[in-house]
Design a protein around this motif. Structure first.
Motif, PDB file in Angstrom:
ATOM      1  N   ASN A 184       0.862  -1.192   0.000  1.00  0.00           N
ATOM      2  CA  ASN A 184       0.000   0.000   0.000  1.00  0.00           C
ATOM      3  C   ASN A 184       0.890   1.231   0.000  1.00  0.00           C
ATOM      4  O   ASN A 184       1.534   1.559   1.012  1.00  0.00           O
ATOM      5  N   ILE A 185       0.933   1.904  -1.142  1.00  0.00           N
ATOM      6  CA  ILE A 185       1.888   2.998  -1.372  1.00  0.00           C
ATOM      7  C   ILE A 185       1.110   4.251  -1.771  1.00  0.00           C
ATOM      8  O   ILE A 185       0.202   4.197  -2.611  1.00  0.00           O
ATOM      9  N   CYS A 186       1.488   5.362  -1.181  1.00  0.00           N
ATOM     10  CA  CYS A 186       0.808   6.635  -1.443  1.00  0.00           C
ATOM     11  C   CYS A 186       1.724   7.585  -2.218  1.00  0.00           C
ATOM     12  O   CYS A 186       2.922   7.671  -1.941  1.00  0.00           O
ATOM     13  N   PHE A 187       1.139   8.291  -3.171  1.00  0.00           N
ATOM     14  CA  PHE A 187       1.858   9.360  -3.877  1.00  0.00           C
ATOM     15  C   PHE A 187       1.493  10.683  -3.214  1.00  0.00           C
ATOM     16  O   PHE A 187       0.320  11.066  -3.151  1.00  0.00           O
ATOM     17  N   ILE A 208       2.006   0.691  -9.845  1.00  0.00           N
ATOM     18  CA  ILE A 208       0.973   0.072  -9.008  1.00  0.00           C
ATOM     19  C   ILE A 208       0.138  -0.907  -9.822  1.00  0.00           C
ATOM     20  O   ILE A 208      -0.121  -2.047  -9.404  1.00  0.00           O
ATOM     21  N   ARG A 209      -0.283  -0.481 -11.011  1.00  0.00           N
ATOM     22  CA  ARG A 209      -1.136  -1.328 -11.836  1.00  0.00           C
ATOM     23  C   ARG A 209      -0.368  -2.487 -12.447  1.00  0.00           C
ATOM     24  O   ARG A 209      -0.915  -3.586 -12.606  1.00  0.00           O
ATOM     25  N   ALA A 214      -3.918  -3.595  -5.201  1.00  0.00           N
ATOM     26  CA  ALA A 214      -5.351  -3.318  -5.132  1.00  0.00           C
ATOM     27  C   ALA A 214      -5.670  -1.830  -5.013  1.00  0.00           C
ATOM     28  O   ALA A 214      -6.692  -1.373  -5.535  1.00  0.00           O
ATOM     29  N   ASN A 215      -4.806  -1.067  -4.347  1.00  0.00           N
ATOM     30  CA  ASN A 215      -5.162   0.312  -4.000  1.00  0.00           C
ATOM     31  C   ASN A 215      -4.147   1.339  -4.494  1.00  0.00           C
ATOM     32  O   ASN A 215      -2.938   1.084  -4.516  1.00  0.00           O
ATOM     33  N   GLU A 216      -4.674   2.494  -4.873  1.00  0.00           N
ATOM     34  CA  GLU A 216      -3.865   3.672  -5.150  1.00  0.00           C
ATOM     35  C   GLU A 216      -4.226   4.736  -4.120  1.00  0.00           C
ATOM     36  O   GLU A 216      -5.397   4.906  -3.784  1.00  0.00           O
ATOM     37  N   THR A 244       2.239   1.996   3.964  1.00  0.00           N
ATOM     38  CA  THR A 244       3.597   1.908   4.538  1.00  0.00           C
ATOM     39  C   THR A 244       4.678   2.448   3.601  1.00  0.00           C
ATOM     40  O   THR A 244       5.833   2.567   3.998  1.00  0.00           O
ATOM     41  N   GLY A 245       4.329   2.754   2.359  1.00  0.00           N
ATOM     42  CA  GLY A 245       5.297   3.284   1.414  1.00  0.00           C
ATOM     43  C   GLY A 245       4.833   4.613   0.849  1.00  0.00           C
ATOM     44  O   GLY A 245       3.624   4.836   0.676  1.00  0.00           O
ATOM     45  N   PHE A 246       5.797   5.500   0.563  1.00  0.00           N
ATOM     46  CA  PHE A 246       5.442   6.830   0.061  1.00  0.00           C
ATOM     47  C   PHE A 246       6.398   7.238  -1.050  1.00  0.00           C
ATOM     48  O   PHE A 246       7.620   7.174  -0.881  1.00  0.00           O
TER      49      PHE A 246
END
Length: 329
Positions: A184-187, A208-209, A214-216, A244-246
């Motif tokens: 699960n990584i956020c931009f 991600i894709r 599963a999530n963006e 947990t990732g950025f």
């Protein structure tokens, strides 16, 4: 008083050749130019640029245009590194540099127009690229020469530019986090108008894709980060403990994220940012960052601009400067 004739005599060339060498004319060989430059240095000769500009109704000054922002932009090491590269290359080519800045689009456009009309500046380097930019519209309509650091939004086929492959760079950053086990990584970004942020988000999304995650996640921080932004982002993070990732749009945003993570040390989290500046290096802990070689971007921008100053009929071209992921565990 030392004159150009004295320089030419010491260099063993004609006065006209010495003049062309001083103006970095492409018909003069590098060897001859060096002879002239050495003679200038030995004699202490300084060309009278003011007189030449007055006669030609032009200027040997390059205008460097910063993005709209407050005085804090001068504390951003990314822009300072680009300007350092521009200055270095302009000094070698006997050109001067002046800076255009503004707190609003209108103020910046007015400042650029003043530089054109009063300073007779005919060539600019833009250190940004964004949608609906009145500065670009003015320069294009007035047929003023300009080079962009970044991919142009408008008139791409007419505009020389220097850039990184920001889509690939962001994809590399995201894939590094995925390979490290983050699902699960956020931009995190702070300026949606800047094309570079859009490109980096595109790279993040592709990674991600491609990994079938599963999530963006997206989070937009304020353009000017402050201590209250850590608290606000901390609230968002408490609502998304699974992240947990950025991947962050630059090191200043990355520092804000890292400071927030430090307050939630119970969950292992990792940041990958852009620019590889002191913000990423001196953070505690230091975080990984994409080095986009800002100084080289400035050097290449001047080289590309000079190509069109020397030959107005040159084909429009671009230069892509490679990037490198600097890993800090």
């Amino acid at each position: 008083m030392v004159t150009i004739k004295d320089v030419a005599a010491l260099a063993g060339v004609s006065t006209s050749t010495a003049s062309r060498a001083m103006h970095n004319n492409k018909v003069i060989s590098d060897e001859t130019k060096q002879l002239v430059f050495n003679a200038m240095k030995e004699l202490g000769y300084e060309p009278n640029y003011a007189a030449r500009n007055l006669a030609n109704k032009t200027s040997n000054t390059i205008g460097v245009i910063l993005p709209v922002a407050g005085p804090e932009i001068f504390q951003n090491p990314f822009f300072m590194e680009i300007i350092r590269g521009i200055n270095q290359e302009c000094n070698q080519r006997q050109y001067m540099v002046t800076i255009a800045s503004g707190d609003t689009n209108e103020e910046l456009a007015d400042n650029v127009a003043t530089m054109v009309k009063r300073g007779r500046i005919q060539n600019f380097i833009l250190l940004y690229s964004k949608v609906n930019d009145p500065v670009v519209t003015y320069l294009h309509d007035q047929k003023i020469g300009y080079t962009v650091v970044g991919k142009p939004v408008d008139y791409e086929n007419e505009t020389p530019y220097v850039d990184n492959d920001n889509i690939l760079a962001a994809k590399d950053a995201t894939e590094y986090l995925i390979q490290a086990g983050h699902q699960n990584i956020c931009f995190v970004y702070n300026n949606e108008e800047q094309l570079v942020s859009l490109d980096r988000f595109t790279g993040y999304r592709r990674a991600i894709r491609s990994a079938d995650l599963a999530n963006e996640y997206q989070y937009q921080a304020p353009v000017d980060t402050s201590p209250t932004d850590v608290e606000t982002f901390g609230s968002w993070l408490s609502e998304h403990p699974e992240v947990t990732g950025f991947v962050t749009s630059d090191d200043i945003v990355g520092l804000m994220v890292q400071q927030t993570i430090n307050q939630t040390a119970d969950i292992p989290r990792k940041v990958v940012s852009f620019n590889n500046s002191l913000f990423s290096q001196m953070s505690s802990p230091a975080f990984s960052s994409i080095d986009i070689h800002a100084k080289q971007l400035g050097i290449e921008a001047v080289s590309l601009m000079m190509k069109y100053i020397d030959n107005k009929n040159s084909l429009v071209s671009k230069i892509i400067v490679p990037h490198r992921l600097i890993v800090r565990d």
